[in-house]
Design an enzyme around this catalytic site. Structure first.
Site, PDB file in Angstrom:
ATOM      1  N   GLY A   1      15.393 -24.094 -11.293  1.00 27.75           N
ATOM      2  CA  GLY A   1      15.096 -22.711 -11.665  1.00 27.75           C
ATOM      3  C   GLY A   1      13.959 -22.121 -10.845  1.00 27.75           C
ATOM      4  O   GLY A   1      13.314 -22.806 -10.045  1.00 27.75           O
TER       5      GLY A   1
ATOM      6  N   HIS B   1      28.416 -22.057  -5.030  1.00 26.42           N
ATOM      7  CA  HIS B   1      29.338 -21.211  -5.789  1.00 26.42           C
ATOM      8  C   HIS B   1      29.993 -20.156  -4.899  1.00 26.42           C
ATOM      9  O   HIS B   1      29.374 -19.629  -3.979  1.00 26.42           O
ATOM     10  CB  HIS B   1      28.601 -20.529  -6.946  1.00 26.42           C
TER      11      HIS B   1
ATOM     12  N   LEU C   1      11.812 -26.294 -13.651  1.00 31.86           N
ATOM     13  CA  LEU C   1      11.748 -25.660 -12.320  1.00 31.86           C
ATOM     14  C   LEU C   1      12.277 -26.557 -11.208  1.00 31.86           C
ATOM     15  O   LEU C   1      11.997 -26.335 -10.036  1.00 31.86           O
ATOM     16  CB  LEU C   1      10.338 -25.150 -11.999  1.00 31.86           C
TER      17      LEU C   1
ATOM     18  N   GLY D   1      37.782 -32.936  -7.649  1.00 30.80           N
ATOM     19  CA  GLY D   1      37.393 -32.576  -9.023  1.00 30.80           C
ATOM     20  C   GLY D   1      37.790 -31.169  -9.433  1.00 30.80           C
ATOM     21  O   GLY D   1      37.553 -30.774 -10.572  1.00 30.80           O
ATOM     22  N   ASP D   2      38.395 -30.397  -8.526  1.00 29.12           N
ATOM     23  CA  ASP D   2      38.756 -29.006  -8.843  1.00 29.12           C
ATOM     24  C   ASP D   2      40.156 -28.907  -9.462  1.00 29.12           C
ATOM     25  O   ASP D   2      41.149 -29.189  -8.786  1.00 29.12           O
ATOM     26  CB  ASP D   2      38.804 -28.172  -7.541  1.00 29.12           C
TER      27      ASP D   2
ATOM     28  N   TYR E   1      30.905 -33.969 -14.574  1.00 29.54           N
ATOM     29  CA  TYR E   1      30.237 -32.807 -15.184  1.00 29.54           C
ATOM     30  C   TYR E   1      30.896 -32.470 -16.524  1.00 29.54           C
ATOM     31  O   TYR E   1      30.229 -32.405 -17.565  1.00 29.54           O
ATOM     32  CB  TYR E   1      30.322 -31.624 -14.209  1.00 29.54           C
TER      33      TYR E   1
ATOM     34  N   ARG F   1      38.454 -29.469  -2.688  1.00 31.70           N
ATOM     35  CA  ARG F   1      37.194 -30.055  -3.143  1.00 31.70           C
ATOM     36  C   ARG F   1      37.496 -31.005  -4.298  1.00 31.70           C
ATOM     37  O   ARG F   1      38.141 -30.595  -5.270  1.00 31.70           O
ATOM     38  CB  ARG F   1      36.277 -28.918  -3.605  1.00 31.70           C
TER      39      ARG F   1
ATOM     40  N   LYS G   1      29.346 -32.901 -20.486  1.00 33.93           N
ATOM     41  CA  LYS G   1      29.242 -31.784 -21.436  1.00 33.93           C
ATOM     42  C   LYS G   1      30.042 -32.083 -22.708  1.00 33.93           C
ATOM     43  O   LYS G   1      29.630 -31.747 -23.817  1.00 33.93           O
ATOM     44  CB  LYS G   1      29.734 -30.487 -20.781  1.00 33.93           C
TER      45      LYS G   1
ATOM     46  N   ILE H   1      13.061 -31.331 -20.724  1.00 34.21           N
ATOM     47  CA  ILE H   1      13.525 -31.327 -22.128  1.00 34.21           C
ATOM     48  C   ILE H   1      13.392 -32.699 -22.779  1.00 34.21           C
ATOM     49  O   ILE H   1      13.434 -32.818 -23.996  1.00 34.21           O
ATOM     50  CB  ILE H   1      14.988 -30.851 -22.271  1.00 34.21           C
TER      51      ILE H   1
HETATM   52  N1  UDP Z   1      35.298 -22.408  -3.542  1.00 31.99           N
HETATM   53  C1  UDP Z   1      35.724 -22.260  -2.214  1.00 31.99           C
HETATM   54  N2  UDP Z   1      34.765 -22.203  -1.230  1.00 31.99           N
HETATM   55  C2  UDP Z   1      33.426 -22.281  -1.504  1.00 31.99           C
HETATM   56  C3  UDP Z   1      33.007 -22.423  -2.850  1.00 31.99           C
HETATM   57  C4  UDP Z   1      33.977 -22.481  -3.846  1.00 31.99           C
HETATM   58  O1  UDP Z   1      36.917 -22.190  -1.927  1.00 31.99           O
HETATM   59  O2  UDP Z   1      32.609 -22.237  -0.571  1.00 31.99           O
HETATM   60  C5  UDP Z   1      36.310 -22.447  -4.607  1.00 31.99           C
HETATM   61  C6  UDP Z   1      36.252 -23.705  -5.451  1.00 31.99           C
HETATM   62  O3  UDP Z   1      37.035 -24.724  -4.888  1.00 31.99           O
HETATM   63  C7  UDP Z   1      36.784 -23.190  -6.787  1.00 31.99           C
HETATM   64  C8  UDP Z   1      36.360 -21.727  -6.838  1.00 31.99           C
HETATM   65  O4  UDP Z   1      36.056 -21.379  -5.481  1.00 31.99           O
HETATM   66  O5  UDP Z   1      38.183 -23.235  -6.795  1.00 31.99           O
HETATM   67  C9  UDP Z   1      35.134 -21.486  -7.701  1.00 31.99           C
HETATM   68  O6  UDP Z   1      34.168 -22.445  -7.327  1.00 31.99           O
HETATM   69  P1  UDP Z   1      32.672 -22.385  -7.848  1.00 31.99           P
HETATM   70  O7  UDP Z   1      31.930 -23.497  -7.185  1.00 31.99           O
HETATM   71  O8  UDP Z   1      32.138 -20.996  -7.664  1.00 31.99           O
HETATM   72  O9  UDP Z   1      32.759 -22.616  -9.417  1.00 31.99           O
HETATM   73  P2  UDP Z   1      33.410 -23.828 -10.277  1.00 31.99           P
HETATM   74  O10 UDP Z   1      34.832 -23.419 -10.522  1.00 31.99           O
HETATM   75  O11 UDP Z   1      33.273 -25.080  -9.491  1.00 31.99           O
HETATM   76  O12 UDP Z   1      32.586 -23.829 -11.504  1.00 31.99           O
END
Ligand code: UDP
Length: 326
Positions: free
Chosen positions: A36, A187, A33, A281-282, A141, A279, A145, A52
């Site tokens: 969650g 997200h 939690l 790492g994207d 991340y 952002r 994994k 866990i």
């Molecule tokens: N994103 C964005 N603005 C936000 C949140 C996310 O432009 O406020 C973009 C982010 O850079 C990525 C996509 O939306 O390219 C999906 O991001 P999310 O965090 O939902 O999932 P992830 O791909 O990181 O698992």
């Protein structure tokens, strides 16, 4: 079959639990939690608030409920946080994961379905990404994994643990009962819908200069109920199938701008945006080839369109504007 779900009070976890119960599995939830919500798990499902890494509690729970399989969904999930606090990812996803595997080994639990991620592929060398695509994570991340997946290979070789790693692309959408509510929302789809609800002034678009059609990142959004059904079928088939690593997406990519446009149409609200920096790492594009998953698990997405996914999420968000109560 008796299934223990770690992280069952989280977003994806709560839907997986709902669908497992619908499909007649006996389910036990373990959740710390920390992220969650207790209210995300129905009161008639056995629930243990625990970490866990608490080997004694896990072993006791395996024995008491005669557990046949674990679905391991607990853990850190945010790309952005993994770039500033990588230690949390190695502690919670790797180190605590070993404790879970050891509790399973000592208890003779021989099946695990692991919530893995598309982030372990890094910047794709080709798209759509197949299971054979090289793994080269660009964030902690994805690395954490991948490390857990690699440990599973050794537990399989040495201890005949059977596993299915499901590499999630972007889980999205909701069921009537369960949706996405994180303590700190990062997200895209929930942020877009919170903006539609007037809870935020605008959506920041992280990067508009990517090498994509409209300059924004492309992701493969899979409806969380489709994702849950993949867990059900993996459980049903894993004894015959043997260890697998499977991609779990929709096979269709949508840009950030396309998602926002779909949300404008569905909500009928303007949803203001602001262009922001990339952002860290994207990757620019993450789109799955799910051909193998669909073939092996006998599945086809029930909600293939981004509109259906955003619509399901909108229904849940507009009915639960503050998310879960506890
Ligand atoms: N994103 C964005 N603005 C936000 C949140 C996310 O432009 O406020 C973009 C982010 O850079 C990525 C996509 O939306 O390219 C999906 O991001 P999310 O965090 O939902 O999932 P992830 O791909 O990181 O698992």
């Amino acid at each position: 079959m008796n299934v223990l779900v770690t992280g069952g009070a989280g977003y994806v976890g709560s839907v997986v639990v709902e669908i497992l119960v619908r499909e007649q599995f006996n389910v036990v939830v373990v959740d710390s939690l920390v992220e969650g919500h207790r209210a995300a798990v129905s009161g008639d499902i056995p629930f243990i608030k625990a970490d866990i890494a608490d080997r004694d509690v896990m072993k006791k729970t395996f024995a008491e409920h005669n557990i046949d399989a674990v679905i391991h969904m607990a853990g850190e999930t945010l790309v952005s946080k993994s770039m500033t606090d990588p230690q949390d990812y190695f502690i919670n996803n790797v180190s605590k994961g070993i404790e879970l595997l050891e509790a399973m080994r000592e208890s003779g639990v021989k099946r695990i379905i692991f919530s893995s991620t598309a982030a372990l592929f890094g910047n794709p060398e080709f798209t759509p990404i197949t299971e054979d695509h090289p793994t080269n994570p660009i964030n902690a991340y994805g690395r954490s994994k991948l490390m857990f997946e690699q440990m599973l290979e050794w537990y399989h070789k040495a201890h005949s643990l059977n596993y299915v790693c499901l590499r999630y692309f972007n889980a999205a959408g909701a069921t009537a009962e369960h949706g996405e509510h994180h303590p700190v929302e990062t997200h895209l789809i929930p942020i877009v819908l919170q903006t539609a609800l007037g809870q935020r002034e605008h959506v920041d678009i992280f990067g508009t200069d990517y090498d994509t059609g409209d300059g924004t990142c492309i992701r493969d959004y899979i409806h969380v109920e489709d994702l849950a059904m993949a867990h059900v079928e993996a459980l049903r088939r894993m004894d015959d199938m043997g260890p697998r690593k499977l991609n779990l997406g929709n096979g269709e990519g949508y840009s950030v701008k396309e998602v926002i446009e779909a949300a404008r149409e569905i909500t009928g609200r303007p949803i203001p945006v602001r262009e922001a920096d990339r952002r860290p790492g994207d990757p620019a594009v993450l789109v799955a080839s799910s051909e193998r998953t669909h073939r092996l698990l006998g599945l086809k997405p029930g909600y293939p369109e981004i509109r259906q996914i955003v619509e399901a999420a909108w229904k849940w968000h507009s009915r639960n504007p503050e998310g879960y109560k506890d």
